[in-house]
Design a protein around this motif. Structure first.
Motif, short mmCIF file in Angstrom:
data_model
loop_
_atom_site.label_atom_id
_atom_site.label_comp_id
_atom_site.label_asym_id
_atom_site.label_seq_id
_atom_site.Cartn_x
_atom_site.Cartn_y
_atom_site.Cartn_z
N TYR A 131 0.86 -1.18 0.00
CA TYR A 131 0.00 0.00 0.00
C TYR A 131 0.90 1.23 0.00
O TYR A 131 1.67 1.45 0.94
CB TYR A 131 -0.90 0.01 1.23
N ASP A 132 0.81 2.02 -1.06
CA ASP A 132 1.59 3.25 -1.19
C ASP A 132 0.63 4.40 -0.91
O ASP A 132 -0.27 4.70 -1.71
CB ASP A 132 2.15 3.34 -2.61
N LEU A 133 0.81 5.06 0.24
CA LEU A 133 -0.18 6.02 0.73
C LEU A 133 0.43 7.39 1.00
O LEU A 133 1.59 7.50 1.38
CB LEU A 133 -0.80 5.51 2.05
N THR A 134 -0.38 8.41 0.80
CA THR A 134 -0.05 9.76 1.26
C THR A 134 -0.99 10.10 2.40
O THR A 134 -2.21 10.09 2.23
CB THR A 134 -0.20 10.80 0.14
N LEU A 135 -0.42 10.37 3.57
CA LEU A 135 -1.21 10.60 4.78
C LEU A 135 -1.06 12.03 5.26
O LEU A 135 -0.01 12.66 5.07
CB LEU A 135 -0.75 9.66 5.91
N LYS A 136 -2.10 12.52 5.89
CA LYS A 136 -2.02 13.79 6.60
C LYS A 136 -2.20 13.48 8.08
O LYS A 136 -3.24 12.96 8.49
CB LYS A 136 -3.10 14.76 6.12
N ILE A 137 -1.16 13.75 8.88
CA ILE A 137 -1.20 13.42 10.30
C ILE A 137 -0.85 14.67 11.11
O ILE A 137 -0.26 15.62 10.59
CB ILE A 137 -0.23 12.27 10.66
N ALA A 138 -1.24 14.65 12.38
CA ALA A 138 -0.98 15.81 13.24
C ALA A 138 -0.71 15.34 14.66
O ALA A 138 -1.18 14.28 15.09
CB ALA A 138 -2.16 16.77 13.22
N GLU A 139 0.05 16.14 15.40
CA GLU A 139 0.30 15.86 16.80
C GLU A 139 -0.94 16.21 17.63
O GLU A 139 -1.58 17.24 17.41
CB GLU A 139 1.50 16.66 17.31
N THR A 140 -1.25 15.35 18.59
CA THR A 140 -2.37 15.59 19.50
C THR A 140 -1.84 16.17 20.82
O THR A 140 -0.64 16.39 20.98
CB THR A 140 -3.13 14.29 19.78
#
Length: 250
Positions: free
Chosen positions: A190-199
């Motif tokens: 799975y080749d993915l582009t993710l948007k993540i953030a610190e909580t």
């Protein structure tokens, strides 16, 4: 005579060093998500279709890598992924959508943008499979639904693994999967582009419902997750770069 030479040499060195620092021409990495890069990439896809000898119309799926070079204008060197749409040449006036589970083509494009930015030229455009190839290759990349449960599960796994690799004391949260590709290899990747953030949650005190405070660090991450028989998952590749803070609706 000797004293004059000794005084003169440092001046030459200073001038030469200063000039070499400002001479344009070197390639510089650029953010693939930058709007101008996306605009140039979209131009390359359209120009590549127009220059081809077939009726296929493609859409830009992802800019994987971007570099710029200042010359008399600006050169752009891009690695992009494109997919076939449901349009053929002459039908571009209607909305063109990527074909479901379309096979992805990997292209290298070089675009020259004139100094005033009012004209662009496609210098190089090479794709694999070839731009006019309309079939499906075994083992090729295919687009996937970002909302597919399996894609979401691998995205959450990747986010968890990125947390383990991060030096931050705070836990990260997956905001969304921006795009997804799959490939049958020795397993399934799975080749993915993710948007993540610190909580606001510390890694040492994991709590349910960890929120993302305003203006916390947000990143775009490119990851490759390999599924192997026996429900074994591995994070094969990862790279992250800072993005803008998430909106309240993210």
């Amino acid at each position: 005579m000797n004293k004059a030479v000794l005084l003169f040499c440092p001046i030459i060195f200073f001038v030469t060093g200063t000039v070499s620092d400002v001479i344009p021409g070197g390639w510089v990495d650029a953010d693939p998500q930058y709007p101008r890069i996306q605009e140039v990439a979209a131009y390359a896809v359209k120009a590549g279709d127009e220059n081809s000898h077939c009726d296929l119309v493609h859409a830009l799926f992802r800019v994987s890598k971007a570099q710029t070079q200042v010359v008399a204008g600006i050169n752009y060197l891009l690695k992009i992924y494109i997919v076939r749409t449901n349009c053929t040449k002459g039908e571009e006036t209607k909305p063109c959508a990527p074909l479901p589970e379309s096979q992805v083509k990997t292209c290298e494009a070089k675009v020259y943008e004139h100094f005033l930015g009012d004209q662009r030229d496609l210098i190089k455009y090479e794709c694999s499979p070839a731009i006019c190839f309309s079939g499906s290759l075994q083992g090729g990349l295919n687009i996937a639904d970002s909302e597919d449960p399996k894609v979401q599960d691998r995205a959450k796994y990747a986010t968890s693994e990125l947390d383990k690799l991060s030096n931050s004391t705070f836990n990260s949260k997956l905001l969304r999967v921006e795009d997804a590709m799959t490939q049958a290899v020795s397993g399934f990747s799975y080749d993915l582009t993710l948007k993540i953030a610190e909580t606001h949650c510390l890694k040492s005190h994991m709590l349910p419902g960890c929120d993302v405070p305003p203006y916390n660090r947000v990143q775009h991450c490119s990851v490759v997750v390999l599924d192997r028989p026996g429900n074994i998952q591995n994070l094969l590749k990862h790279s992250c770069r800072d993005a803008s803070p998430p909106s309240s609706s993210a």
